[in-house]
Motif scaffolding. Structure first.
Motif, PDB file in Angstrom:
ATOM      1  N   PRO A  88       0.401  -0.216  -2.441  1.00  0.00           N
ATOM      2  CA  PRO A  88       0.358   1.178  -2.968  1.00  0.00           C
ATOM      3  C   PRO A  88      -0.700   1.143  -4.228  1.00  0.00           C
ATOM      4  O   PRO A  88      -1.124   0.450  -4.636  1.00  0.00           O
ATOM      5  CB  PRO A  88       1.707   1.218  -3.385  1.00  0.00           C
ATOM      6  CG  PRO A  88       2.497   0.061  -3.717  1.00  0.00           C
ATOM      7  CD  PRO A  88       1.750  -1.105  -2.856  1.00  0.00           C
ATOM      8  N   GLY A  89      -1.042   2.440  -4.424  1.00  0.00           N
ATOM      9  CA  GLY A  89      -2.043   2.700  -5.475  1.00  0.00           C
ATOM     10  C   GLY A  89      -2.051   2.091  -6.793  1.00  0.00           C
ATOM     11  O   GLY A  89      -3.234   1.216  -7.105  1.00  0.00           O
ATOM     12  N   TRP A  90      -1.058   2.104  -7.235  1.00  0.00           N
ATOM     13  CA  TRP A  90      -0.977   1.422  -8.817  1.00  0.00           C
ATOM     14  C   TRP A  90      -1.011  -0.239  -8.386  1.00  0.00           C
ATOM     15  O   TRP A  90      -1.656  -0.840  -9.376  1.00  0.00           O
ATOM     16  CB  TRP A  90       0.356   1.837  -9.399  1.00  0.00           C
ATOM     17  CG  TRP A  90       1.519   1.188  -8.661  1.00  0.00           C
ATOM     18  CD1 TRP A  90       2.237   1.751  -7.792  1.00  0.00           C
ATOM     19  CD2 TRP A  90       2.366   0.008  -8.972  1.00  0.00           C
ATOM     20  NE1 TRP A  90       3.387   0.883  -7.432  1.00  0.00           N
ATOM     21  CE2 TRP A  90       3.265  -0.265  -8.217  1.00  0.00           C
ATOM     22  CE3 TRP A  90       2.123  -1.105  -9.990  1.00  0.00           C
ATOM     23  CZ2 TRP A  90       4.086  -1.094  -8.026  1.00  0.00           C
ATOM     24  CZ3 TRP A  90       2.840  -2.068  -9.805  1.00  0.00           C
ATOM     25  CH2 TRP A  90       3.859  -2.349  -9.022  1.00  0.00           C
ATOM     26  N   LEU A  91      -0.550  -0.819  -7.503  1.00  0.00           N
ATOM     27  CA  LEU A  91      -0.446  -2.477  -7.398  1.00  0.00           C
ATOM     28  C   LEU A  91      -1.979  -2.667  -6.974  1.00  0.00           C
ATOM     29  O   LEU A  91      -2.394  -3.707  -7.373  1.00  0.00           O
ATOM     30  CB  LEU A  91       0.659  -2.729  -6.413  1.00  0.00           C
ATOM     31  CG  LEU A  91       0.733  -4.116  -6.326  1.00  0.00           C
ATOM     32  CD1 LEU A  91       1.019  -4.776  -7.392  1.00  0.00           C
ATOM     33  CD2 LEU A  91       1.681  -4.541  -5.246  1.00  0.00           C
ATOM     34  N   LYS A  92      -2.630  -1.909  -6.096  1.00  0.00           N
ATOM     35  CA  LYS A  92      -4.065  -2.048  -5.623  1.00  0.00           C
ATOM     36  C   LYS A  92      -4.765  -2.034  -6.968  1.00  0.00           C
ATOM     37  O   LYS A  92      -5.767  -3.090  -7.165  1.00  0.00           O
ATOM     38  CB  LYS A  92      -4.405  -0.848  -4.896  1.00  0.00           C
ATOM     39  CG  LYS A  92      -5.695  -1.302  -4.112  1.00  0.00           C
ATOM     40  CD  LYS A  92      -6.110  -0.223  -3.202  1.00  0.00           C
ATOM     41  CE  LYS A  92      -5.166   0.139  -2.095  1.00  0.00           C
ATOM     42  NZ  LYS A  92      -5.635   1.159  -0.812  1.00  0.00           N
ATOM     43  N   LYS A  93      -4.795  -1.164  -7.655  1.00  0.00           N
ATOM     44  CA  LYS A  93      -5.397  -0.849  -9.009  1.00  0.00           C
ATOM     45  C   LYS A  93      -5.224  -2.185 -10.031  1.00  0.00           C
ATOM     46  O   LYS A  93      -6.428  -2.896 -10.538  1.00  0.00           O
ATOM     47  CB  LYS A  93      -5.160   0.230  -9.760  1.00  0.00           C
ATOM     48  CG  LYS A  93      -5.943   1.739  -9.000  1.00  0.00           C
ATOM     49  CD  LYS A  93      -5.655   2.957  -9.937  1.00  0.00           C
ATOM     50  CE  LYS A  93      -6.095   4.000  -9.045  1.00  0.00           C
ATOM     51  NZ  LYS A  93      -6.024   5.119  -9.800  1.00  0.00           N
ATOM     52  N   THR A  94      -4.060  -2.599 -10.107  1.00  0.00           N
ATOM     53  CA  THR A  94      -3.509  -3.797 -10.992  1.00  0.00           C
ATOM     54  C   THR A  94      -4.127  -5.037 -10.299  1.00  0.00           C
ATOM     55  O   THR A  94      -4.672  -6.010 -11.104  1.00  0.00           O
ATOM     56  CB  THR A  94      -1.976  -3.954 -11.010  1.00  0.00           C
ATOM     57  OG1 THR A  94      -1.437  -2.742 -11.499  1.00  0.00           O
ATOM     58  CG2 THR A  94      -1.612  -4.949 -11.757  1.00  0.00           C
ATOM     59  N   SER A  95      -4.177  -5.252  -9.107  1.00  0.00           N
ATOM     60  CA  SER A  95      -4.779  -6.536  -8.334  1.00  0.00           C
ATOM     61  C   SER A  95      -6.235  -6.487  -8.557  1.00  0.00           C
ATOM     62  O   SER A  95      -6.885  -7.623  -8.759  1.00  0.00           O
ATOM     63  CB  SER A  95      -4.348  -6.561  -6.829  1.00  0.00           C
ATOM     64  OG  SER A  95      -4.776  -5.538  -6.208  1.00  0.00           O
ATOM     65  N   VAL A  96      -6.995  -5.448  -8.490  1.00  0.00           N
ATOM     66  CA  VAL A  96      -8.415  -5.375  -8.510  1.00  0.00           C
ATOM     67  C   VAL A  96      -8.792  -5.617 -10.065  1.00  0.00           C
ATOM     68  O   VAL A  96      -9.682  -6.521 -10.302  1.00  0.00           O
ATOM     69  CB  VAL A  96      -8.844  -4.022  -7.995  1.00  0.00           C
ATOM     70  CG1 VAL A  96     -10.293  -3.803  -8.720  1.00  0.00           C
ATOM     71  CG2 VAL A  96      -8.870  -3.604  -6.670  1.00  0.00           C
ATOM     72  N   PHE A  97      -8.001  -5.207 -10.843  1.00  0.00           N
ATOM     73  CA  PHE A  97      -8.143  -5.330 -12.562  1.00  0.00           C
ATOM     74  C   PHE A  97      -8.127  -6.795 -12.521  1.00  0.00           C
ATOM     75  O   PHE A  97      -8.777  -7.590 -13.452  1.00  0.00           O
ATOM     76  CB  PHE A  97      -7.241  -4.492 -13.545  1.00  0.00           C
ATOM     77  CG  PHE A  97      -7.213  -4.841 -14.591  1.00  0.00           C
ATOM     78  CD1 PHE A  97      -8.485  -4.495 -15.523  1.00  0.00           C
ATOM     79  CD2 PHE A  97      -6.352  -5.651 -15.330  1.00  0.00           C
ATOM     80  CE1 PHE A  97      -8.602  -4.741 -16.721  1.00  0.00           C
ATOM     81  CE2 PHE A  97      -6.487  -5.861 -16.783  1.00  0.00           C
ATOM     82  CZ  PHE A  97      -7.719  -5.689 -17.316  1.00  0.00           C
ATOM     83  N   LEU A  98      -6.802  -7.338 -12.229  1.00  0.00           N
ATOM     84  CA  LEU A  98      -6.621  -8.947 -12.286  1.00  0.00           C
ATOM     85  C   LEU A  98      -7.715  -9.730 -11.669  1.00  0.00           C
ATOM     86  O   LEU A  98      -8.047 -10.702 -12.447  1.00  0.00           O
ATOM     87  CB  LEU A  98      -5.249  -9.252 -11.877  1.00  0.00           C
ATOM     88  CG  LEU A  98      -4.169  -8.646 -12.640  1.00  0.00           C
ATOM     89  CD1 LEU A  98      -2.842  -8.954 -11.895  1.00  0.00           C
ATOM     90  CD2 LEU A  98      -3.884  -9.624 -14.028  1.00  0.00           C
ATOM     91  N   ARG A  99      -8.050  -9.363 -10.542  1.00  0.00           N
ATOM     92  CA  ARG A  99      -9.240 -10.115  -9.918  1.00  0.00           C
ATOM     93  C   ARG A  99     -10.570 -10.249 -10.846  1.00  0.00           C
ATOM     94  O   ARG A  99     -11.136 -11.281 -10.935  1.00  0.00           O
ATOM     95  CB  ARG A  99      -9.343  -9.643  -8.440  1.00  0.00           C
ATOM     96  CG  ARG A  99     -10.636 -10.315  -7.686  1.00  0.00           C
ATOM     97  CD  ARG A  99     -11.253  -9.501  -6.846  1.00  0.00           C
ATOM     98  NE  ARG A  99     -11.543  -8.169  -6.822  1.00  0.00           N
ATOM     99  CZ  ARG A  99     -12.493  -7.485  -7.301  1.00  0.00           C
ATOM    100  NH1 ARG A  99     -13.606  -8.265  -7.505  1.00  0.00           N
ATOM    101  NH2 ARG A  99     -12.656  -6.100  -7.362  1.00  0.00           N
ATOM    102  N   LEU A 100     -10.874  -9.053 -11.237  1.00  0.00           N
ATOM    103  CA  LEU A 100     -12.150  -8.894 -11.885  1.00  0.00           C
ATOM    104  C   LEU A 100     -11.984  -9.774 -13.286  1.00  0.00           C
ATOM    105  O   LEU A 100     -12.649 -10.392 -13.819  1.00  0.00           O
ATOM    106  CB  LEU A 100     -12.486  -7.348 -12.300  1.00  0.00           C
ATOM    107  CG  LEU A 100     -13.586  -7.297 -13.115  1.00  0.00           C
ATOM    108  CD1 LEU A 100     -14.721  -7.654 -12.540  1.00  0.00           C
ATOM    109  CD2 LEU A 100     -13.734  -5.717 -13.383  1.00  0.00           C
ATOM    110  N   THR A 101     -10.834  -9.520 -14.130  1.00  0.00           N
ATOM    111  CA  THR A 101     -10.507 -10.244 -15.183  1.00  0.00           C
ATOM    112  C   THR A 101     -10.806 -11.995 -15.023  1.00  0.00           C
ATOM    113  O   THR A 101     -11.186 -12.497 -15.834  1.00  0.00           O
ATOM    114  CB  THR A 101      -9.143  -9.793 -15.680  1.00  0.00           C
ATOM    115  OG1 THR A 101      -9.031  -8.757 -16.021  1.00  0.00           O
ATOM    116  CG2 THR A 101      -9.047 -10.563 -17.100  1.00  0.00           C
TER     117      THR A 101
END
Length: 165
Positions: A88-101
């Motif tokens: 879902p959108g919020w989890l996708k954004k969170t995983s993208v943020f974690l990946r980048l971090t």
């Protein structure tokens, strides 16, 4: 003014990608020529050239480190991305943020320890070529710095595109 800055970032990213690909391609040619020369000298002329193995190894290290930014831009790095698009959108954004971090942290660690390693090896020489080992080891902090800049540029441009939709 904002449009001009956006174009400057895109131009910078393109320059990094092309320079990375050009340098990696040049080092690949050097690597292949060196290996062929080593084979010819050893097996056809029955006379080994001692420095060919070092040139092959060091050119390959530099090729990988300098080529990483170009590979990132073209999407050639390995990725397992079949799961994230189903989030879902919020989890996708969170995983993208974690990946980048995680990527930024790992790159900072590689740059930091790579630079420390370079700093401590200027007095050491390679066996065959007799060049400072620091020159060989400099591939890691330099390559990872270029990769970090390219990663941040690509993420910034991707975020800007998503905002403009």
């Amino acid at each position: 003014m904002e449009r001009r800055g956006w174009e400057t970032l895109e131009s910078l990213s393109r320059i990094i990608e092309r320079t990375s690909a050009l340098l990696a391609g040049s080092l690949l040619i050097i690597n292949i020529m060196d290996i062929v020369m080593g084979i010819v000298f050893r097996y056809l002329l029955k006379n080994s050239v001692i420095w060919t193995e070092e040139v092959a190894r060091y050119s390959l290290v530099w090729l990988v480190m300098l080529g990483a930014a170009g590979a990132l831009t073209r999407g050639d790095h390995m990725a397992i991305d079949f799961l994230v698009p189903k989030f879902p959108g919020w989890l996708k954004k969170t995983s993208v943020f974690l990946r980048l971090t995680i990527q930024v942290i790992v790159l900072f660690v590689l740059i930091w320890y790579g630079a420390q390693n370079v700093r401590g090896t200027w007095h050491m020489k390679t066996m065959a070529l007799g060049i400072p080992k620091a020159i060989v080891l400099m591939a890691v902090p330099l390559g990872m710095s270029i990769l970090l800049v390219q990663l941040l540029l690509l993420e910034f441009m991707k975020t800007r595109k998503d905002e403009n939709r």
